[in-house]
Design an enzyme around this catalytic site. Sequence first.
Site, PDB file in Angstrom:
ATOM      1  N   ARG A   1      -1.712   8.766  -9.645  1.00 29.56           N
ATOM      2  CA  ARG A   1      -1.664   9.837  -8.624  1.00 29.56           C
ATOM      3  C   ARG A   1      -2.543  11.025  -9.014  1.00 29.56           C
ATOM      4  O   ARG A   1      -2.213  12.176  -8.749  1.00 29.56           O
ATOM      5  CB  ARG A   1      -0.224  10.319  -8.392  1.00 29.56           C
ATOM      6  CG  ARG A   1       0.722   9.288  -7.847  1.00 29.56           C
ATOM      7  CD  ARG A   1       0.321   8.825  -6.446  1.00 29.56           C
ATOM      8  NE  ARG A   1       1.379   8.049  -5.819  1.00 29.56           N
ATOM      9  CZ  ARG A   1       1.521   6.732  -5.955  1.00 29.56           C
ATOM     10  NH1 ARG A   1       0.671   6.043  -6.690  1.00 29.56           N
ATOM     11  NH2 ARG A   1       2.499   6.101  -5.347  1.00 29.56           N
TER      12      ARG A   1
ATOM     13  N   SER B   1       6.818   9.933  -1.583  1.00 27.58           N
ATOM     14  CA  SER B   1       7.449  10.336  -2.852  1.00 27.58           C
ATOM     15  C   SER B   1       7.151  11.806  -3.120  1.00 27.58           C
ATOM     16  O   SER B   1       5.998  12.209  -3.132  1.00 27.58           O
ATOM     17  CB  SER B   1       6.891   9.510  -4.012  1.00 27.58           C
ATOM     18  OG  SER B   1       7.158   8.156  -3.820  1.00 27.58           O
TER      19      SER B   1
ATOM     20  N   GLU C   1       4.814  15.487  -6.913  1.00 28.56           N
ATOM     21  CA  GLU C   1       3.603  14.726  -6.589  1.00 28.56           C
ATOM     22  C   GLU C   1       2.919  15.342  -5.368  1.00 28.56           C
ATOM     23  O   GLU C   1       1.699  15.322  -5.226  1.00 28.56           O
ATOM     24  CB  GLU C   1       4.001  13.270  -6.314  1.00 28.56           C
ATOM     25  CG  GLU C   1       2.863  12.288  -6.379  1.00 28.56           C
ATOM     26  CD  GLU C   1       2.374  11.876  -5.009  1.00 28.56           C
ATOM     27  OE1 GLU C   1       1.176  12.044  -4.748  1.00 28.56           O
ATOM     28  OE2 GLU C   1       3.182  11.407  -4.197  1.00 28.56           O
TER      29      GLU C   1
END
Length: 339
Positions: free
Chosen positions: A165, A239, A335
């Site tokens: 990520r 997420s 995130e």
Amino acid sequence: MMLIQPDVSLKKYHTFGTDVYARFFVEIHSEQEFKEIQQHDVFKKNTILVLGGGSNILFTKNVDGLVIKNSLKGVEKIKEDDTHVFVKVAAGEVWHSFVLWCVAHNLGGVENLSLIPGCVGASPMQNIGAYGVEIKEVCHQVQALDMKSGELRVFSNAECEFGYRESVFKHRYKNGFFITAVVFKLNKKPVFNTSYGAIEQELKKMEITQPDIKAISKAVISIRNSKLPNPAEIGNAGSFFKNPEISKKKYEQLKEKHPNVVAYPLENEAYKLAAGWLIEQCGFKGKRIGDAGVHTQQALVLVNYGAAQGTEIYKLSQQIIEAVLNTFDVLLEREVNIY
Ligand code: EPU
């Protein structure tokens, strides 16, 4: 047509669907339009925020600046050899539409990434990933215009410095480039990645023993639909936290205290923890405070049931971080980009 508008609601331009405003807003459809806007006073005198699909951002305040919605369109085969096809996709194309295009053309590489919300231009930013595949495996090049000079810069896969990520665009070059296109290297003879447990189970359920691109895409869509809220129905940004990486030593200590801990060994002797499990154990799964909540099926996803403000969702995320830290001594990292 390019039109700078004042005081525009961003509600429909980001998937959390909170009600925030941009001081100025403009939609850009071509590289030429971007170059024109760069000459404009509003561009020169304001902070700039580029939005693609707005599927990985939480606004905690209005944007006192210029929001540029990247709406560059186009999918183009640029070359091919015996094994691969190189496809240039404009940044404003919807990610899942591109995946469906690949499925229809029987080109492999992104089928596991079906149904991820957002636009193609944002896909390299956080190296989107799901069900055992990350975009770094198929990203050949990222083309971008320098925010200051307007010059075209081409980033090779290595120059994107992809991580979990992560990429150069998320931190080092944050707000430094306007991504115009991504060139993907797709497989004519795909090697399937069905090792992620849920895919195998889903294929079995579908009674498929010899999966092809279409079947895998279908399986992923079905899994995502069962676990993840559809942003068109319930505001969310996928997420909210990353799955934290911990050392082997720390993992062993955790395992002793919490034998059911869900973790995956990594190549570097470290372990990746399932943050969803940690959050669920702290009693947050399905929790709702006003219109801010934790998804009922997947504790890693925070949701807006309608009228939540970004600050309320942020506050809930803070409570989660504190609870997980107190219970497991593990620090969760967000995130989603916080504005
Ligand atoms: N789990 C729980 N409770 C929960 C959620 C998960 O116990 O509420 C445990 C379960 O044991 C489950 C495991 O965690 O088997 C893993 O859950 P899941 O397969 O749903 O994946 P994840 O690790 O929670 C990551 C990505 C997702 C991606 C899936 C599938 C991150 C931050 N998230 O989630 O990506 O779709 O794997 O590959 O890495 C996103 O980034 O927005 C996103 C949705």
